[in-house]
Scaffold this motif. Structure first.
Motif, PDB file in Angstrom:
ATOM      1  N   VAL A 214      -7.698 -14.126   7.565  1.00  0.00           N
ATOM      2  CA  VAL A 214      -7.851 -14.100   6.110  1.00  0.00           C
ATOM      3  C   VAL A 214      -8.332 -12.703   5.757  1.00  0.00           C
ATOM      4  N   THR A 215      -7.592 -12.025   4.915  1.00  0.00           N
ATOM      5  CA  THR A 215      -7.953 -10.639   4.626  1.00  0.00           C
ATOM      6  C   THR A 215      -7.440 -10.190   3.260  1.00  0.00           C
ATOM      7  N   HIS A 216      -8.090  -9.172   2.738  1.00  0.00           N
ATOM      8  CA  HIS A 216      -7.574  -8.505   1.537  1.00  0.00           C
ATOM      9  C   HIS A 216      -7.018  -7.135   1.902  1.00  0.00           C
ATOM     10  N   GLU A 217      -6.977  -6.846   3.211  1.00  0.00           N
ATOM     11  CA  GLU A 217      -6.447  -5.553   3.670  1.00  0.00           C
ATOM     12  C   GLU A 217      -4.927  -5.641   3.741  1.00  0.00           C
ATOM     13  N   LEU A 218      -4.279  -5.269   2.657  1.00  0.00           N
ATOM     14  CA  LEU A 218      -2.834  -5.461   2.596  1.00  0.00           C
ATOM     15  C   LEU A 218      -2.090  -4.532   3.547  1.00  0.00           C
ATOM     16  N   GLY A 219      -2.656  -3.357   3.800  1.00  0.00           N
ATOM     17  CA  GLY A 219      -2.030  -2.432   4.755  1.00  0.00           C
ATOM     18  C   GLY A 219      -1.969  -3.059   6.133  1.00  0.00           C
ATOM     19  N   PHE A 220      -3.069  -3.688   6.529  1.00  0.00           N
ATOM     20  CA  PHE A 220      -3.135  -4.363   7.821  1.00  0.00           C
ATOM     21  C   PHE A 220      -2.125  -5.519   7.860  1.00  0.00           C
ATOM     22  N   ALA A 221      -2.098  -6.302   6.789  1.00  0.00           N
ATOM     23  CA  ALA A 221      -1.188  -7.454   6.738  1.00  0.00           C
ATOM     24  C   ALA A 221       0.263  -6.988   6.877  1.00  0.00           C
ATOM     25  N   ARG A 222       0.575  -5.943   6.184  1.00  0.00           N
ATOM     26  CA  ARG A 222       1.938  -5.403   6.180  1.00  0.00           C
ATOM     27  C   ARG A 222       2.335  -4.904   7.567  1.00  0.00           C
ATOM     28  N   GLU A 223       1.386  -4.248   8.217  1.00  0.00           N
ATOM     29  CA  GLU A 223       1.703  -3.530   9.441  1.00  0.00           C
ATOM     30  C   GLU A 223       1.603  -4.424  10.681  1.00  0.00           C
ATOM     31  N   VAL A 224       0.617  -5.314  10.709  1.00  0.00           N
ATOM     32  CA  VAL A 224       0.298  -6.028  11.944  1.00  0.00           C
ATOM     33  C   VAL A 224       0.798  -7.476  11.947  1.00  0.00           C
ATOM     34  N   CYS A 225       0.889  -8.086  10.770  1.00  0.00           N
ATOM     35  CA  CYS A 225       1.166  -9.532  10.760  1.00  0.00           C
ATOM     36  C   CYS A 225       2.635  -9.834  10.947  1.00  0.00           C
ATOM     37  N   ASP A 226       2.891 -10.934  11.630  1.00  0.00           N
ATOM     38  CA  ASP A 226       4.255 -11.439  11.759  1.00  0.00           C
ATOM     39  C   ASP A 226       4.600 -12.290  10.540  1.00  0.00           C
ATOM     40  N   LYS A 227       3.580 -12.985  10.058  1.00  0.00           N
ATOM     41  CA  LYS A 227       3.798 -13.873   8.927  1.00  0.00           C
ATOM     42  C   LYS A 227       2.665 -13.666   7.923  1.00  0.00           C
ATOM     43  N   VAL A 228       3.007 -13.605   6.666  1.00  0.00           N
ATOM     44  CA  VAL A 228       1.994 -13.497   5.626  1.00  0.00           C
ATOM     45  C   VAL A 228       2.093 -14.743   4.746  1.00  0.00           C
ATOM     46  N   VAL A 229       0.928 -15.306   4.457  1.00  0.00           N
ATOM     47  CA  VAL A 229       0.868 -16.540   3.703  1.00  0.00           C
ATOM     48  C   VAL A 229       0.031 -16.286   2.460  1.00  0.00           C
ATOM     49  N   PHE A 230       0.515 -16.738   1.321  1.00  0.00           N
ATOM     50  CA  PHE A 230      -0.271 -16.600   0.096  1.00  0.00           C
ATOM     51  C   PHE A 230      -0.743 -17.983  -0.325  1.00  0.00           C
ATOM     52  N   MET A 231      -2.074 -18.146  -0.371  1.00  0.00           N
ATOM     53  CA  MET A 231      -2.660 -19.419  -0.788  1.00  0.00           C
ATOM     54  C   MET A 231      -3.231 -19.297  -2.185  1.00  0.00           C
ATOM     55  N   ASP A 232      -3.068 -20.365  -2.961  1.00  0.00           N
ATOM     56  CA  ASP A 232      -3.692 -20.415  -4.283  1.00  0.00           C
ATOM     57  C   ASP A 232      -3.882 -21.883  -4.645  1.00  0.00           C
ATOM     58  N   GLY A 233      -5.025 -22.205  -5.207  1.00  0.00           N
ATOM     59  CA  GLY A 233      -5.261 -23.570  -5.664  1.00  0.00           C
ATOM     60  C   GLY A 233      -5.160 -24.619  -4.569  1.00  0.00           C
ATOM     61  N   GLY A 234      -5.511 -24.258  -3.339  1.00  0.00           N
ATOM     62  CA  GLY A 234      -5.548 -25.263  -2.276  1.00  0.00           C
ATOM     63  C   GLY A 234      -4.217 -25.569  -1.624  1.00  0.00           C
ATOM     64  N   VAL A 235      -3.208 -24.762  -1.909  1.00  0.00           N
ATOM     65  CA  VAL A 235      -1.918 -24.920  -1.213  1.00  0.00           C
ATOM     66  C   VAL A 235      -1.361 -23.558  -0.812  1.00  0.00           C
ATOM     67  N   VAL A 236      -0.426 -23.588   0.140  1.00  0.00           N
ATOM     68  CA  VAL A 236       0.324 -22.380   0.468  1.00  0.00           C
ATOM     69  C   VAL A 236       1.427 -22.271  -0.570  1.00  0.00           C
ATOM     70  N   VAL A 237       1.353 -21.212  -1.358  1.00  0.00           N
ATOM     71  CA  VAL A 237       2.306 -21.040  -2.461  1.00  0.00           C
ATOM     72  C   VAL A 237       3.568 -20.344  -1.963  1.00  0.00           C
ATOM     73  N   GLU A 238       3.360 -19.415  -1.037  1.00  0.00           N
ATOM     74  CA  GLU A 238       4.507 -18.635  -0.564  1.00  0.00           C
ATOM     75  C   GLU A 238       4.198 -18.094   0.823  1.00  0.00           C
ATOM     76  N   GLU A 239       5.209 -18.031   1.676  1.00  0.00           N
ATOM     77  CA  GLU A 239       5.002 -17.418   2.987  1.00  0.00           C
ATOM     78  C   GLU A 239       6.271 -16.730   3.432  1.00  0.00           C
ATOM     79  N   GLY A 240       6.104 -15.765   4.310  1.00  0.00           N
ATOM     80  CA  GLY A 240       7.280 -15.063   4.815  1.00  0.00           C
ATOM     81  C   GLY A 240       6.857 -13.881   5.656  1.00  0.00           C
ATOM     82  N   SER A 241       7.837 -13.058   6.029  1.00  0.00           N
ATOM     83  CA  SER A 241       7.518 -11.825   6.746  1.00  0.00           C
ATOM     84  C   SER A 241       6.810 -10.901   5.758  1.00  0.00           C
ATOM     85  N   PRO A 242       6.117  -9.875   6.253  1.00  0.00           N
ATOM     86  CA  PRO A 242       5.496  -8.935   5.313  1.00  0.00           C
ATOM     87  C   PRO A 242       6.507  -8.375   4.316  1.00  0.00           C
ATOM     88  N   ASP A 243       7.704  -8.070   4.803  1.00  0.00           N
ATOM     89  CA  ASP A 243       8.714  -7.516   3.898  1.00  0.00           C
ATOM     90  C   ASP A 243       9.067  -8.520   2.801  1.00  0.00           C
TER      91      ASP A 243
END
Ligand code: ADP
Ligand code: MG
Length: 262
Positions: A214-243
């Motif tokens: 769980v992070t707010h470091e978007l540079g790290f998320a973009r560069e290191v993560c295989d999958k990025v997940v966006f949560m809001d209101g207790g659910v996963v709203v969107e997920e995918g590759s950083p791109d």
């Protein structure tokens, strides 16, 4: 180079389906769905209060989910299946399950009355029952990995925030976890100390450690993560590759959030 943390082929380290959690009448998780493959890094983004910490804590027995399916390392969290029925795990089974999951918190949570070395060997010696000398050797290797060999005998209060967080990472790794959970590991740090912690995490990712961050470091998320997940209101709203998530954002909610942080 993803060899140091061998993982069962084709298996998921985390499978969450419809995970729900209430605090009293407040529903905090409203059906979280997520899978994380072994050897991959998954970043969770989202506004404050969206349930990110609660979800991480459910994986590690720090909170108990009320509904849904949650499997970590191929096992249900807190329950065991036998003859088609579910049984609550005994304390010893819960301890075994937790021992395979490392967690790093925003505020380091080191034991203040113990030296760095004592912090790191505590769980291996008292939970895993590893020989003390062996635990010390492993701890020194880990301290070298996080660049803190010289601080083995120091007390946490004498260290900077970045150093404390690197010790916390070494302490989690000392249990040889199959999964590492990070809950905003750099949010409490002065900006100039963020990089040293992210570098250690980058190294872990390159070694093939399975991580949920769980992070707010978007540079790290973009560069290191295989999958990025966006949560809001207790659910996963969107997920995918950083791109996909950063460059081809699909949902209005994720767009609005990324627009604010970027
Ligand atoms: P995030 O990590 O995304 O900021 P949290 O999982 O910490 O979100 O919190 C989600 C919601 O649950 C918030 O409204 C928070 O106030 C509430 N909450 C978290 N922990 C507790 C608790 N132990 N008791 C009551 N409410 C809680
Ligand atoms: Mg949180």
């Amino acid at each position: 180079m993803r060899s140091s943390h061998p993982s069962p082929a084709g298996a998921f380290a985390v499978v969450a389906r419809g995970v729900e959690k209430y605090f009293g009448h407040l529903q905090v998780l409203k059906g979280v769905n997520l899978t994380v493959e072994y050897g991959k890094v998954c970043c969770i983004l989202g506004p404050s209060g969206s349930g990110k910490s609660t979800f991480l804590r459910c994986m590690n027995h720090l909170e108990r989910l009320d509904k849904g399916f949650l499997e970590v390392g191929g096992e249900l969290v807190g329950y065991r299946e036998q003859g088609g029925k579910l049984y609550e795990m005994k304390k010893s089974e819960v301890a075994r399950q937790r021992a395979d999951i490392g967690m790093v918190f925003q505020n380091f949570n080191l034991f203040p009355h113990m030296t760095v070395l004592q912090n790191i060997i505590e769980a291996p010696v008292y939970v895993r029952r590893i020989d003390r000398k062996q635990a010390v050797e492993h701890a020194m290797d880990l301290l070298s990995k996080v660049g803190l060999t010289a601080k083995a005998d120091a007390y946490p209060r004498t260290l900077s925030g970045g150093q404390q967080q690197r010790v916390a990472i070494a302490r989690a790794l000392a249990m040889k976890p199959k999964l590492m959970l990070f809950d905003e590991p750099t949010s409490a740090l002065d900006p100039e100390l963020v990089g040293e912690v992210l570098n250690v995490m980058r190294g872990l990712a390159a070694e093939g450690m399975t991580m949920v961050v769980v992070t707010h470091e978007l540079g790290f998320a973009r560069e290191v993560c295989d999958k990025v997940v966006f949560m809001d209101g207790g659910v996963v709203v969107e997920e995918g590759s950083p791109d996909e998530l950063f460059n081809n954002t699909r949902t209005a909610r994720a767009k609005a959030f990324l627009g604010k942080v970027l």
